[in-house]
Design an enzyme around this catalytic site. Structure first.
Site, PDB file in Angstrom:
ATOM      1  N   ILE A  93       0.839  -1.208   0.000  1.00 18.63           N
ATOM      2  CA  ILE A  93       0.000   0.000   0.000  1.00 18.63           C
ATOM      3  C   ILE A  93       0.874   1.259   0.000  1.00 18.63           C
ATOM      4  CG2 ILE A  93      -1.745   1.313   1.283  1.00 18.63           C
ATOM      5  CD1 ILE A  93      -2.774  -1.429   2.343  1.00 18.63           C
TER       6      ILE A  93
ATOM      7  N   ASP B  99      10.661   2.363   6.556  1.00 16.65           N
ATOM      8  CA  ASP B  99      10.210   0.981   6.712  1.00 16.65           C
ATOM      9  C   ASP B  99      11.234   0.256   7.583  1.00 16.65           C
ATOM     10  OD1 ASP B  99       8.258  -1.161   4.844  1.00 16.65           O
ATOM     11  OD2 ASP B  99       9.838  -1.946   6.167  1.00 16.65           O
TER      12      ASP B  99
ATOM     13  N   THR C  79      -4.882   4.290   8.126  1.00 17.21           N
ATOM     14  CA  THR C  79      -5.722   3.244   7.531  1.00 17.21           C
ATOM     15  C   THR C  79      -5.186   1.874   7.910  1.00 17.21           C
ATOM     16  OG1 THR C  79      -4.357   3.211   5.555  1.00 17.21           O
ATOM     17  CG2 THR C  79      -6.309   4.620   5.488  1.00 17.21           C
TER      18      THR C  79
ATOM     19  N   ASP D 228      -9.516   5.589   9.750  1.00 13.27           N
ATOM     20  CA  ASP D 228     -10.392   4.564   9.163  1.00 13.27           C
ATOM     21  C   ASP D 228     -10.480   3.316  10.042  1.00 13.27           C
ATOM     22  OD1 ASP D 228     -11.931   3.515   6.929  1.00 13.27           O
ATOM     23  OD2 ASP D 228     -10.228   2.208   6.504  1.00 13.27           O
TER      24      ASP D 228
ATOM     25  N   GLU E  67     -13.963  -1.822  17.031  1.00 15.55           N
ATOM     26  CA  GLU E  67     -14.835  -1.601  15.874  1.00 15.55           C
ATOM     27  C   GLU E  67     -16.081  -2.466  15.997  1.00 15.55           C
ATOM     28  OE1 GLU E  67     -12.550  -2.159  12.273  1.00 15.55           O
ATOM     29  OE2 GLU E  67     -11.084  -0.653  12.850  1.00 15.55           O
TER      30      GLU E  67
ATOM     31  N   HIS F  41     -13.729   1.783   8.581  1.00 13.76           N
ATOM     32  CA  HIS F  41     -12.853   0.718   8.057  1.00 13.76           C
ATOM     33  C   HIS F  41     -13.221   0.362   6.613  1.00 13.76           C
ATOM     34  CE1 HIS F  41     -10.106  -2.788   9.477  1.00 13.76           C
ATOM     35  NE2 HIS F  41     -10.000  -2.626   8.164  1.00 13.76           N
ATOM     36  N   ILE F  42     -13.271   1.407   5.769  1.00 15.07           N
ATOM     37  CA  ILE F  42     -13.657   1.160   4.371  1.00 15.07           C
ATOM     38  C   ILE F  42     -12.551   1.521   3.374  1.00 15.07           C
ATOM     39  CG2 ILE F  42     -16.188   1.242   4.464  1.00 15.07           C
ATOM     40  CD1 ILE F  42     -14.033   4.278   3.619  1.00 15.07           C
TER      41      ILE F  42
ATOM     42  N   GLY G  58      -9.974   0.102   2.363  1.00  9.66           N
ATOM     43  CA  GLY G  58      -9.570  -0.980   1.457  1.00  9.66           C
ATOM     44  C   GLY G  58     -10.746  -1.621   0.732  1.00  9.66           C
TER      45      GLY G  58
HETATM   46  N1  LIG Z   1      -8.264  -0.097   6.447  1.00  6.66           N
HETATM   47  C1  LIG Z   1      -8.280  -1.013   5.517  1.00  6.66           C
HETATM   48  O1  LIG Z   1      -9.294  -1.227   4.852  1.00  6.66           O
HETATM   49  C2  LIG Z   1      -7.002  -1.797   5.233  1.00  6.66           C
HETATM   50  C3  LIG Z   1      -6.881  -2.480   4.015  1.00  6.66           C
HETATM   51  C4  LIG Z   1      -5.698  -3.151   3.754  1.00  6.66           C
HETATM   52  C5  LIG Z   1      -4.669  -3.155   4.676  1.00  6.66           C
HETATM   53  N2  LIG Z   1      -4.816  -2.505   5.860  1.00  6.66           N
HETATM   54  C6  LIG Z   1      -3.710  -2.480   6.837  1.00  6.66           C
HETATM   55  O2  LIG Z   1      -2.568  -1.961   6.203  1.00  6.66           O
HETATM   56  C7  LIG Z   1      -1.409  -2.691   6.587  1.00  6.66           C
HETATM   57  C8  LIG Z   1      -0.368  -2.620   5.487  1.00  6.66           C
HETATM   58  O3  LIG Z   1      -0.812  -3.333   4.345  1.00  6.66           O
HETATM   59  P1  LIG Z   1       0.179  -3.697   3.117  1.00  6.66           P
HETATM   60  O4  LIG Z   1      -0.622  -4.497   2.150  1.00  6.66           O
HETATM   61  O5  LIG Z   1       0.884  -2.482   2.639  1.00  6.66           O
HETATM   62  O6  LIG Z   1       1.194  -4.655   3.880  1.00  6.66           O
HETATM   63  P2  LIG Z   1       2.693  -5.012   3.467  1.00  6.66           P
HETATM   64  O7  LIG Z   1       3.036  -6.227   4.250  1.00  6.66           O
HETATM   65  O8  LIG Z   1       2.826  -5.059   1.980  1.00  6.66           O
HETATM   66  O9  LIG Z   1       3.549  -3.757   3.996  1.00  6.66           O
HETATM   67  C9  LIG Z   1       3.735  -3.465   5.355  1.00  6.66           C
HETATM   68  C10 LIG Z   1       5.123  -2.863   5.507  1.00  6.66           C
HETATM   69  O10 LIG Z   1       5.274  -2.394   6.847  1.00  6.66           O
HETATM   70  C11 LIG Z   1       6.646  -2.616   7.208  1.00  6.66           C
HETATM   71  N3  LIG Z   1       6.785  -2.565   8.646  1.00  6.66           N
HETATM   72  C12 LIG Z   1       6.544  -3.523   9.566  1.00  6.66           C
HETATM   73  N4  LIG Z   1       6.783  -3.061  10.815  1.00  6.66           N
HETATM   74  C13 LIG Z   1       7.182  -1.760  10.687  1.00  6.66           C
HETATM   75  C14 LIG Z   1       7.564  -0.734  11.596  1.00  6.66           C
HETATM   76  N5  LIG Z   1       7.605  -0.957  12.924  1.00  6.66           N
HETATM   77  N6  LIG Z   1       7.887   0.478  11.098  1.00  6.66           N
HETATM   78  C15 LIG Z   1       7.874   0.708   9.773  1.00  6.66           C
HETATM   79  N7  LIG Z   1       7.548  -0.237   8.845  1.00  6.66           N
HETATM   80  C16 LIG Z   1       7.181  -1.448   9.305  1.00  6.66           C
HETATM   81  C17 LIG Z   1       6.979  -3.970   6.590  1.00  6.66           C
HETATM   82  O11 LIG Z   1       8.376  -4.130   6.430  1.00  6.66           O
HETATM   83  C18 LIG Z   1       6.257  -3.866   5.242  1.00  6.66           C
HETATM   84  O12 LIG Z   1       7.113  -3.385   4.215  1.00  6.66           O
HETATM   85  C19 LIG Z   1      -1.966  -4.109   6.843  1.00  6.66           C
HETATM   86  O13 LIG Z   1      -1.166  -4.822   7.762  1.00  6.66           O
HETATM   87  C20 LIG Z   1      -3.357  -3.855   7.371  1.00  6.66           C
HETATM   88  O14 LIG Z   1      -3.313  -3.815   8.782  1.00  6.66           O
HETATM   89  C21 LIG Z   1      -5.962  -1.827   6.155  1.00  6.66           C
END
Ligand SMILES: NC(=O)c1ccc[n+]([C@@H]2O[C@H](COP(=O)([O-])OP(=O)(O)OC[C@H]3O[C@@H](n4cnc5c(N)ncnc54)[C@H](O)[C@@H]3O)[C@@H](O)[C@H]2O)c1
Length: 310
Positions: A155, A174, A235, A261, A266, A285-286, A288
């Site tokens: 994301i 990251d 998010t 979000d 929730e 929580h929308i 995504g």
């Molecule tokens: N609100 C929504 O509808 C929604 C939808 C999708 C995902 N999400 C949330 O978003 C998060 C990220 O999703 P993604 O697909 O990008 O995941 P991803 O696994 O592709 O990326 C997450 C990144 O965070 C990094 N990371 C881990 N711990 C860290 C820290 N302490 N500091 C900095 N970076 C750190 C990881 O190295 C990784 O590169 C998911 O875990 C989920 O909780 C929410």
């Protein structure tokens, strides 16, 4: 191929459900998650369980899943699933990696534009004959502002691509990626420490999983270290941002806006303190979940679950 019993206990795109039902015995009941006893009973007979983010796959439920080989997750975060316990029981956990990234990234960009400009909540005032032109004429353009992305995974990277299209400068932190990781140069993003990001970003957006290391990451001290007037967008998951510290910072003007979000609990309980908070955008929580991402996520999980029974 033997027919497997697949239980889907939260909402899934109907076309993807039909794909599964063409090959297997499917129970699709999006309300099942709300009935713990019936969910346990149905899960006990399931070879595969398909969940979204509400089903807590741990404890009693996991103990009941005697036949289960696969848990499909219609989304990305795995904090509602005890992954080590699943693995110990030989259950494969399949997330929909990347399938809702664009939907979240567009939410971040929309929030960034709305919150920096701060001028789009005037419908009531304009329609009732007020004319708050002077008060609303001082918002910020997005081009030239610095976007700080915490978590540069699927994301985070998609958000960077869209932000560049708006002329934003993008920096990212990251914890798992070294500064010389090729992805930073390839995406034209400057890697920085978390402290540097918090200090210099006009907009901070969080794209990290909920882990022991990220719980409370944006507490009062870190929010206090943000640039005056900056915007915070969460998010990722509740528990990562201290919502009370956030609203206090919005009220004093330390922060210029926020979009939230995801919440510690929730649905969010009735929260008067959030209702009149300036430049605060709350969504259920929308970020995504869109028509297109729901289809992509559901089809991805249907295909992966089908593959696991080949
Ligand atoms: N609100 C929504 O509808 C929604 C939808 C999708 C995902 N999400 C949330 O978003 C998060 C990220 O999703 P993604 O697909 O990008 O995941 P991803 O696994 O592709 O990326 C997450 C990144 O965070 C990094 N990371 C881990 N711990 C860290 C820290 N302490 N500091 C900095 N970076 C750190 C990881 O190295 C990784 O590169 C998911 O875990 C989920 O909780 C929410």
């Amino acid at each position: 191929m033997t027919r497997a019993r697949i239980v889907i206990c939260e909402f899934m795109d109907e076309g993807a459900v039909a794909r599964l039902a063409a090959a297997h015995d499917v129970l699709y009941d999006p309300k099942l998650v709300g009935d713990a006893a019936r969910l346990r009973a149905e899960a006990a007979g399931a070879d595969a369980l398909v969940v979204r983010n509400l089903t807590q796959v741990r404890g009693d439920l996991l103990a009941a899943m005697a036949r289960c080989k696969v848990v499909g997750r219609l989304g990305v975060g795995l904090d509602n699933i005890d992954v080590p316990a699943c693995e110990a029981r030989g259950i494969k956990v399949i997330p929909a990696t990347g399938a809702n990234a664009l939907s979240v990234a567009e939410y971040v960009i929309a929030s960034t534009l709305l919150l920096l400009r701060g001028a789009f909540a005037s419908t009531g005032a304009v329609a009732t004959g007020q004319w708050p032109r002077a008060a609303l004429g001082n918002g910020r353009e997005t081009a030239g502002q610095t976007l700080g992305i915490v978590g540069f995974g699927s994301i985070g990277q998609t958000t960077a691509r869209l932000a560049h299209g708006l002329g934003m400068r993008v920096i990212a932190h990251d914890a798992m990626l070294p500064r010389d990781a090729p992805v930073f140069a390839q995406s034209g993003v400057q890697p920085v420490s978390l402290d540097e990001l918090v200090r210099s970003a006009d907009v901070v957006t969080l794209h990290i999983p909920l882990l022991d290391t990220t719980r409370g990451l944006f507490n009062a001290a870190r929010i206090g270290a943000m640039k005056k007037g900056a915007v915070l967008i969460n998010t990722s998951r509740g528990h990562i941002v201290d919502i009370n510290a956030l609203t206090a910072a919005l009220r004093t003007g330390q922060l210029g806006g926020a979009a939230i979000d995801v919440f510690d609990v929730e649905p969010l309980p009735v929260s008067p303190s959030l209702q009149d908070c300036p430049n605060l955008l709350l969504t259920p929580h929308i970020s995504g979940v869109s028509a297109q991402s729901n289809e992509r996520v559901s089809v991805m999980i249907a295909i992966k679950v089908l593959e696991s029974f080949l």
